[in-house]
Scaffold this active site. Structure first.
Site, PDB file in Angstrom:
ATOM      1  N   TYR A 192      12.485  36.773  56.808  1.00 27.70           N
ATOM      2  CA  TYR A 192      13.135  36.532  58.525  1.00 27.70           C
ATOM      3  C   TYR A 192      12.206  36.919  59.152  1.00 27.70           C
ATOM      4  O   TYR A 192      10.724  37.363  58.516  1.00 27.70           O
ATOM      5  CB  TYR A 192      13.742  38.020  58.055  1.00 27.70           C
TER       6      TYR A 192
ATOM      7  N   HIS B 141      17.724  37.854  62.983  1.00 30.23           N
ATOM      8  CA  HIS B 141      17.724  39.292  62.516  1.00 30.23           C
ATOM      9  C   HIS B 141      16.974  39.838  63.997  1.00 30.23           C
ATOM     10  O   HIS B 141      16.068  40.799  63.027  1.00 30.23           O
ATOM     11  CB  HIS B 141      16.768  39.146  60.947  1.00 30.23           C
TER      12      HIS B 141
HETATM   13 MG    MG Z   1      22.347  38.844  59.853  1.00 35.48          MG
END
Ligand code: MG
Length: 401
Positions: free
Chosen positions: A159, A209
Site C-alpha cells: 500500500y 488504502h
Molecule cells: Mg482495502
C-alpha cells in the site's frame, strides 16, 4: 408451545494459523449438539474483543432465546449505552453470525435460504496481484487469468508503494515509510502499462488504502479514468468522505469504500447521495450479518452494490458469512478473496470453494462451516507490535496505514 432453545454458553476460540490473529465465537445452545460459529476478528486488537465477549456479551446472552436474532442484535447494540466501535461491533458480530448459523441448522437450510434464497449460483471473486515493478504485476495478472480469475486487484510495492527510499530528515524514526506523490506517479504508470499489456478482458481494481491527501485523490481518480478500473478502493479516508463529491464531479471512475466504517452515519450519506458505487464493509467490524443485510437492502435502493471486505484478517467463518450475503443480495457486486493455504481448509471444514474465479457454498445447513478446535489450539496467538501500521510520510510524521 415448545420451550425456546436458549444460549447455554459462549466460548471464544482464538487461533493464528496464517499470519492474522483470528477470534471466533462459539454459541452453545440448550439443545444438545446444537451450536453456532461467528467471526469476531479484529486482528490488530484481539484482546479487548475477547474481554468484551467474555466479560460483557456472554453474561448478557446466557439464557436468551436463540431464535430472536434481530431483537438480540438491536439490544446488544444499545446495551453498553456507548456503541458502534470496532471492539464492541466485533464482539456482537461473533454472536450475531453464530445465531444465524444456529437458525440455519435448526431449519436444515443454508443461511442464504433464510435471507430469501439465491440470486446466483456462485459469487465472482477478485484476488490480489502485487509486484515490485509493472512487469511482475502483469505476469501475476496473466497467471491468475489462466486460473480463471476475471477480476484482479493490482498493487505495486504494498500500500502506497511502501518502502520508498525517499530522503528523510536526520534522526527520523523507523517506520513503514512511503511517499504519496511518488506512489501516485508510479502507480499511474503501472496501471497504464498493465492495462495495455493484458487488454480489457480482465477487470482491474486498485486500493489507494487512504494513502493520498484528498486533493491528490481527486487528481488520481481523474487520471486513472481511461484505464476503466472495476473500482478504485478507499480513495479517501473515512474522515474525508465529504471529498467524495469532488471526485464524482471530475470523473466516472467507480469508487468502493467501507472497510473502516463503524457507524451508520459514515455510510448513509455516501449511499443516499450516490457518491460511491460499492459498499465494502468488514462484516464483523460493522456488527455481523444482521446490519450487513440491512445495508445491502438499503444500498440496493440507490443502485449501490456490495463488495464485502475479504482479506486474510477476515476469519474463514467471516468469509463463509460474506458468501451467504453474496449469493442472496440482488445488488451483489464482487467478493474479495485471499486464497487461504491448505492448513486453513483442514482447520475449517466446509470452507467455501473457489473454482475459476467463482466462490461456491457447500449447501450445508447454517453457514456450512465448522472448526477443528484441537487443530486451532496448536496455533496460539502470537503477541507482537504491528509494524506495517506504523506508517510514516517522508518527513517522518505519522500517516494513515
Ligand atoms: Mg482495502
Amino acid at each position: 408451545m415448545r420451550a425456546p432453545i436458549t444460549v447455554r454458553d459462549i466460548k471464544v476460540i482464538t487461533t493464528q494459523p496464517a499470519g492474522s490473529r483470528l477470534v471466533i465465537v462459539k454459541v452453545i445452545t440448550s439443545e444438545p449438539g446444537l451450536y453456532g460459529l461467528g467471526c469476531a476478528t479484529f486482528t490488530q486488537r484481539p484482546y479487548p474483543v475477547i474481554a468484551a465477549i467474555e466479560k460483557h456479551i456472554r453474561p448478557f446472552m446466557l439464557g436468551r432465546d436463540v431464535a430472536r436474532i434481530e431483537e438480540t442484535w438491536q439490544m446488544a447494540m444499545v446495551h453498553g449505552y456507548w456503541r458502534n466501535g470496532p471492539v464492541l461491533n466485533n464482539a456482537i458480530s461473533g454472536v450475531d453470525m453464530a445465531l444465524w448459523d444456529i437458525k440455519g441448522k435448526q431449519a436444515g437450510m443454508p443461511v442464504y435460504q433464510l435471507f430469501g434464497g439465491k440470486c446466483r449460483e456462485a459469487a465472482s471473486v477478485y484476488t490480489h496481484a502485487d509486484g515490485r515493478d509493472p512487469q511482475e504485476i502483469e505476469d501475476a495478472v496473466r497467471k491468475f487469468m489462466t486460473e480463471g480469475y476475471r477480476y484482479v486487484r493490482v498493487q505495486m510495492g504494498g500500500y502506497g508503494g511502501r518502502g520508498s527510499q525517499a530522503l528523510r530528515p536526520d534522526g527520523a524514526p523507523e517506520g513503514a515509510y512511503y511517499d504519496p506523490r511518488s506512489y501516485m506517479r508510479a502507480t499511474l504508470r503501472m496501471l497504464e502499462r498493465v492495462r495495455s499489456g493484458v487488454g480489457e478482458d480482465v477487470e482491474l481494481l486498485h486500493d489507494i488504502h487512504e494513502r493520498l491527501s484528498p486533493s491528490d485523490a481527486v487528481q488520481f481518480a481523474k487520471e486513472v479514468e481511461p484505464i476503466k478500473l472495476f473500482f478504485l478502493e478507499d480513495a479517501l479516508a473515512p474522515e474525508d468522505i465529504r471529498w467524495c463529491a469532488r471526485i464524482r464531479e471530475q470523473c466516472a471512475t467507480p469508487l468502493a469504500m467501507g472497510e473502516l466504517f463503524n457507524n451508520p452515519h459514515e455510510w448513509q450519506p455516501l449511499i443516499t447521495d450516490r457518491l460511491i458505487d460499492f459498499v465494502r464493509m468488514h462484516v464483523s467490524q460493522m456488527g455481523g450479518l444482521t446490519p450487513a443485510r440491512h445495508v445491502a437492502a438499503f444500498a440496493n435502493m440507490f443502485g449501490v452494490r456490495t463488495a464485502w471486505h475479504g482479506p486474510g484478517d477476515v476469519s474463514p467463518i467471516g468469509h463463509a458469512a460474506n458468501l451467504h450475503l453474496d449469493l442472496w443480495a440482488p445488488n451483489f457486486g464482487i467478493q474479495e478473496w485471499c486464497r487461504f493455504p491448505a492448513l486453513i481448509y483442514e482447520m475449517f471444514p466446509g470452507m467455501p470453494e473457489v473454482r475459476n474465479g467463482y466462490m461456491y457454498a457447500n449447501d450445508g445447513p447454517g453457514l456450512g462451516i465448522d472448526i477443528d478446535e484441537k487443530l486451532a489450539a496448536q496455533f496460539p496467538l502470537v503477541d507482537e507490535v504491528e509494524w506495517w501500521t506504523q506508517t510514516r510520510l517522508p518527513d517522518g510524521s505519522p500517516a494513515r496505514p
